[in-house]
Write a protein that holds these residues in place. Structure first.
Motif, PDB file in Angstrom:
ATOM      1  N   ILE A 176       9.695 -20.678  71.520  1.00  0.00           N
ATOM      2  CA  ILE A 176       8.735 -21.425  70.710  1.00  0.00           C
ATOM      3  C   ILE A 176       9.075 -21.341  69.225  1.00  0.00           C
ATOM      4  CG2 ILE A 176       6.727 -20.114  69.888  1.00  0.00           C
ATOM      5  CD1 ILE A 176       5.067 -21.579  71.831  1.00  0.00           C
ATOM      6  N   LEU A 177       9.734 -20.235  68.820  1.00  0.00           N
ATOM      7  CA  LEU A 177      10.115 -20.089  67.419  1.00  0.00           C
ATOM      8  C   LEU A 177      11.200 -21.083  67.020  1.00  0.00           C
ATOM      9  CD1 LEU A 177      10.189 -16.205  67.128  1.00  0.00           C
ATOM     10  CD2 LEU A 177       8.480 -17.759  66.188  1.00  0.00           C
ATOM     11  N   GLY A 178      11.928 -21.599  67.990  1.00  0.00           N
ATOM     12  CA  GLY A 178      13.001 -22.532  67.697  1.00  0.00           C
ATOM     13  C   GLY A 178      12.577 -23.982  67.652  1.00  0.00           C
ATOM     14  N   LEU A 179      11.369 -24.290  68.094  1.00  0.00           N
ATOM     15  CA  LEU A 179      10.904 -25.670  68.085  1.00  0.00           C
ATOM     16  C   LEU A 179      10.658 -26.131  66.660  1.00  0.00           C
ATOM     17  CD1 LEU A 179       8.364 -25.555  71.045  1.00  0.00           C
ATOM     18  CD2 LEU A 179      10.725 -26.361  71.079  1.00  0.00           C
ATOM     19  N   HIS A 221       6.595 -26.991  59.213  1.00  0.00           N
ATOM     20  CA  HIS A 221       7.163 -25.644  59.053  1.00  0.00           C
ATOM     21  C   HIS A 221       6.619 -24.678  60.105  1.00  0.00           C
ATOM     22  CE1 HIS A 221       8.888 -26.950  55.280  1.00  0.00           C
ATOM     23  NE2 HIS A 221       7.699 -27.368  54.899  1.00  0.00           N
ATOM     24  N   ARG A 222       6.520 -25.164  61.318  1.00  0.00           N
ATOM     25  CA  ARG A 222       5.973 -24.358  62.400  1.00  0.00           C
ATOM     26  C   ARG A 222       6.799 -23.103  62.639  1.00  0.00           C
ATOM     27  NH1 ARG A 222       4.454 -26.234  68.466  1.00  0.00           N
ATOM     28  NH2 ARG A 222       4.219 -24.154  69.286  1.00  0.00           N
ATOM     29  N   ARG A 223       8.103 -23.237  62.606  1.00  0.00           N
ATOM     30  CA  ARG A 223       8.990 -22.101  62.866  1.00  0.00           C
ATOM     31  C   ARG A 223       8.745 -20.987  61.839  1.00  0.00           C
ATOM     32  NH1 ARG A 223      15.303 -23.110  62.725  1.00  0.00           N
ATOM     33  NH2 ARG A 223      15.266 -23.219  64.971  1.00  0.00           N
ATOM     34  N   LEU A 224       8.630 -21.341  60.587  1.00  0.00           N
ATOM     35  CA  LEU A 224       8.384 -20.355  59.533  1.00  0.00           C
ATOM     36  C   LEU A 224       7.022 -19.684  59.712  1.00  0.00           C
ATOM     37  CD1 LEU A 224       9.268 -19.028  56.865  1.00  0.00           C
ATOM     38  CD2 LEU A 224       8.156 -20.946  55.696  1.00  0.00           C
ATOM     39  N   LYS A 225       6.003 -20.477  60.022  1.00  0.00           N
ATOM     40  CA  LYS A 225       4.660 -19.928  60.207  1.00  0.00           C
ATOM     41  C   LYS A 225       4.610 -18.964  61.389  1.00  0.00           C
ATOM     42  CE  LYS A 225       2.356 -24.004  58.345  1.00  0.00           C
ATOM     43  NZ  LYS A 225       1.529 -25.166  58.688  1.00  0.00           N
ATOM     44  N   LEU A 226       5.221 -19.346  62.501  1.00  0.00           N
ATOM     45  CA  LEU A 226       5.225 -18.468  63.675  1.00  0.00           C
ATOM     46  C   LEU A 226       6.029 -17.198  63.417  1.00  0.00           C
ATOM     47  CD1 LEU A 226       5.581 -21.014  66.601  1.00  0.00           C
ATOM     48  CD2 LEU A 226       3.615 -19.584  66.092  1.00  0.00           C
TER      49      LEU A 226
END
Length: 181
Positions: free
Chosen positions: A117-120, A125-130
């Motif tokens: 999920i971190l790679g999606l 900026h979903r990856r940065l937030k996760l």
């Protein structure tokens, strides 16, 4: 005395310890209650209060028991309780979510799916937030949940040489501190 503590801490770490107990309890309550979110939150808060209250009371009781009989029998008792709990959970607690698709027993595949999920990528900026959320969780959770064992080891050594009953009272106070927020 210390080897028993190390063995117990290793087994607790392999099984997830207190964190997994709390997450499993909350997940089960969330799955089994069909109430409104407010009532569900109240039930989870009550369950957390009882878990922490019983943890605090047991710390005091085990302080007296360890003083009277040493470390071996309390650890045997705790291991038996864990074994009974495992048997009860496996054979008597019903599955709350129906199975979909295939069941994967390989833990590495499950871990890969979790961190994938971190790679999606998306535009927010979903990856940065996760990633930051995961980092903050690790930085906050590790000291919070590993502090009790380290604190006990510190209080048992020279020059403190804490009395086991007082250490149990301190651990109960620590559970009360967590309970009070």
């Amino acid at each position: 005395e210390i080897p028993y503590l190390l063995i117990g801490s290793f087994l607790e770490g392999c099984a997830g310890g207190f964190t997994v107990l709390m997450m499993g309890s909350f997940s089960y309550i969330a799955d089994m209650t069909k109430d409104t979110p407010e009532k569900r939150s109240a039930r989870i808060a009550i369950a957390e209060a009882f878990i922490l209250l019983s943890a605090g009371v047991s710390q005091i009781g085990f302080g007296y028991w360890v003083k009277a009989s040493g470390f071996f029998w309390p650890y045997v008792f705790i291991a038996c309780i864990f074994l009974l709990n495992l048997i009860y959970t496996i054979f008597f607690v019903p599955e709350t979510i129906p199975k979909r698709g295939s069941f994967c027993i390989n833990p590495f595949v499950s871990i890969w799916r979790t961190f994938k999920i971190l790679g999606l990528k998306d535009g927010n900026h979903r990856r940065l937030k996760l990633g930051l959320s995961l980092l903050l969780l690790v930085l906050v959770a590790l000291p919070s949940f590993s502090g009790m064992s380290v604190r006990m080891l510190f209080e048992m050594r020279e020059p403190l040489c804490g009395i086991l009953i007082k250490i149990g009272c301190l651990m109960a106070a620590y559970c009360g501190e967590i309970l009070s927020g």
